[in-house]
Design a protein around this motif. Sequence first.
Motif, mmCIF file in Angstrom:
data_model
loop_
_atom_site.group_PDB
_atom_site.id
_atom_site.type_symbol
_atom_site.label_atom_id
_atom_site.label_comp_id
_atom_site.label_asym_id
_atom_site.label_seq_id
_atom_site.Cartn_x
_atom_site.Cartn_y
_atom_site.Cartn_z
ATOM 1 N N TRP A 10 0.826 -1.285 0.012
ATOM 2 C CA TRP A 10 -0.082 -0.093 0.037
ATOM 3 C C TRP A 10 0.972 1.078 -0.034
ATOM 4 O O TRP A 10 1.956 1.326 0.460
ATOM 5 N N GLY A 11 0.442 2.159 -0.682
ATOM 6 C CA GLY A 11 1.031 3.617 -0.801
ATOM 7 C C GLY A 11 0.068 4.377 0.193
ATOM 8 O O GLY A 11 -0.792 4.266 0.451
ATOM 9 N N VAL A 12 0.799 5.288 0.933
ATOM 10 C CA VAL A 12 0.183 6.283 1.872
ATOM 11 C C VAL A 12 0.539 7.628 1.353
ATOM 12 O O VAL A 12 1.793 8.151 1.189
ATOM 13 N N MET A 13 -0.467 8.522 1.325
ATOM 14 C CA MET A 13 -0.079 10.057 0.936
ATOM 15 C C MET A 13 -1.245 10.937 1.639
ATOM 16 O O MET A 13 -2.409 10.639 1.942
ATOM 17 N N TYR A 14 -0.644 11.950 2.134
ATOM 18 C CA TYR A 14 -1.441 12.945 2.911
ATOM 19 C C TYR A 14 -1.646 13.954 1.729
ATOM 20 O O TYR A 14 -0.780 14.388 0.873
ATOM 21 N N LEU B 4 -8.922 2.042 -2.771
ATOM 22 C CA LEU B 4 -8.324 3.347 -1.921
ATOM 23 C C LEU B 4 -9.396 3.567 -0.719
ATOM 24 O O LEU B 4 -10.140 3.438 -0.631
ATOM 25 N N LEU B 5 -8.413 3.734 0.422
ATOM 26 C CA LEU B 5 -8.891 4.358 1.506
ATOM 27 C C LEU B 5 -8.721 5.576 1.831
ATOM 28 O O LEU B 5 -7.577 5.998 1.872
ATOM 29 N N ILE B 6 -9.803 6.279 2.431
ATOM 30 C CA ILE B 6 -9.694 7.712 2.596
ATOM 31 C C ILE B 6 -9.904 8.072 4.118
ATOM 32 O O ILE B 6 -11.017 7.465 4.519
ATOM 33 N N ILE B 7 -8.850 8.331 4.858
ATOM 34 C CA ILE B 7 -9.424 9.048 6.179
ATOM 35 C C ILE B 7 -9.228 10.424 6.237
ATOM 36 O O ILE B 7 -8.158 10.902 6.319
ATOM 37 N N PRO B 8 -10.310 10.951 6.909
ATOM 38 C CA PRO B 8 -9.955 12.670 7.122
ATOM 39 C C PRO B 8 -9.199 12.985 8.388
ATOM 40 O O PRO B 8 -9.076 12.057 9.415
ATOM 41 N N ARG B 9 -8.517 13.857 8.126
ATOM 42 C CA ARG B 9 -7.576 14.361 9.439
ATOM 43 C C ARG B 9 -8.224 15.432 9.969
ATOM 44 O O ARG B 9 -9.491 16.079 9.582
ATOM 45 N N GLU B 10 -7.610 16.064 10.910
ATOM 46 C CA GLU B 10 -8.004 17.285 11.599
ATOM 47 C C GLU B 10 -8.256 18.494 10.921
ATOM 48 O O GLU B 10 -7.476 18.774 9.803
ATOM 49 N N GLY B 11 -9.191 19.288 11.157
ATOM 50 C CA GLY B 11 -9.354 20.731 10.546
ATOM 51 C C GLY B 11 -10.162 20.537 9.310
ATOM 52 O O GLY B 11 -10.651 21.608 8.758
ATOM 53 N N GLY B 12 -10.627 19.136 8.634
ATOM 54 C CA GLY B 12 -11.640 19.158 7.846
ATOM 55 C C GLY B 12 -10.989 19.471 6.409
ATOM 56 O O GLY B 12 -11.772 19.231 5.378
ATOM 57 N N TYR B 13 -9.749 19.607 6.311
ATOM 58 C CA TYR B 13 -9.061 19.675 4.862
ATOM 59 C C TYR B 13 -8.166 19.033 4.487
ATOM 60 O O TYR B 13 -7.782 18.283 3.323
ATOM 61 N N MET B 14 -7.555 18.325 5.522
ATOM 62 C CA MET B 14 -6.323 17.395 5.270
ATOM 63 C C MET B 14 -6.952 15.951 5.205
ATOM 64 O O MET B 14 -7.782 15.609 6.059
ATOM 65 N N TYR C 233 -4.771 5.710 1.558
ATOM 66 C CA TYR C 233 -4.070 4.461 1.419
ATOM 67 C C TYR C 233 -4.623 3.921 0.103
ATOM 68 O O TYR C 233 -5.696 3.659 -0.298
ATOM 69 N N ILE C 234 -3.464 3.660 -0.709
ATOM 70 C CA ILE C 234 -3.713 3.278 -2.103
ATOM 71 C C ILE C 234 -3.219 2.100 -2.373
ATOM 72 O O ILE C 234 -2.101 1.771 -1.995
ATOM 73 N N LYS C 235 -4.066 1.054 -2.678
ATOM 74 C CA LYS C 235 -3.512 -0.428 -2.885
ATOM 75 C C LYS C 235 -2.777 -0.458 -4.303
ATOM 76 O O LYS C 235 -3.284 -0.307 -5.174
#
Length: 86
Positions: free
Chosen positions: A31-35, A59-69, A73-75
């Motif tokens: 898996w690749g991880v991208m912010y 593709l797995l999408i996890i929201p981060r703090e603040g609502g923009y970041m 996770y890309i298989k």
Amino acid sequence: MHYVVGCDSARSTVRKSLGLTLEGESARQLWGVMYMLAVTDVPDLRLKCALQSATQGSLLIIPREGGYMVRMYIKIDALGRGRTRR
């Protein structure tokens, strides 16, 4: 009884530092991880979600703090037995 939890990936530095070995099998996927700073009006990007293509992987999408970041996770590839990533 004491427990140690290491959450630092399949090549766990915590596990190696304690002289422990991995029991069982590790995942055979790469898996690749991208912010990403998401500048979009797509509301679903702000929700935790998984997208699965019939032919192109996951593709797995996890929201981060603040609502923009967001963290994605890309298989990338499934690894065959005996293969390791380089």
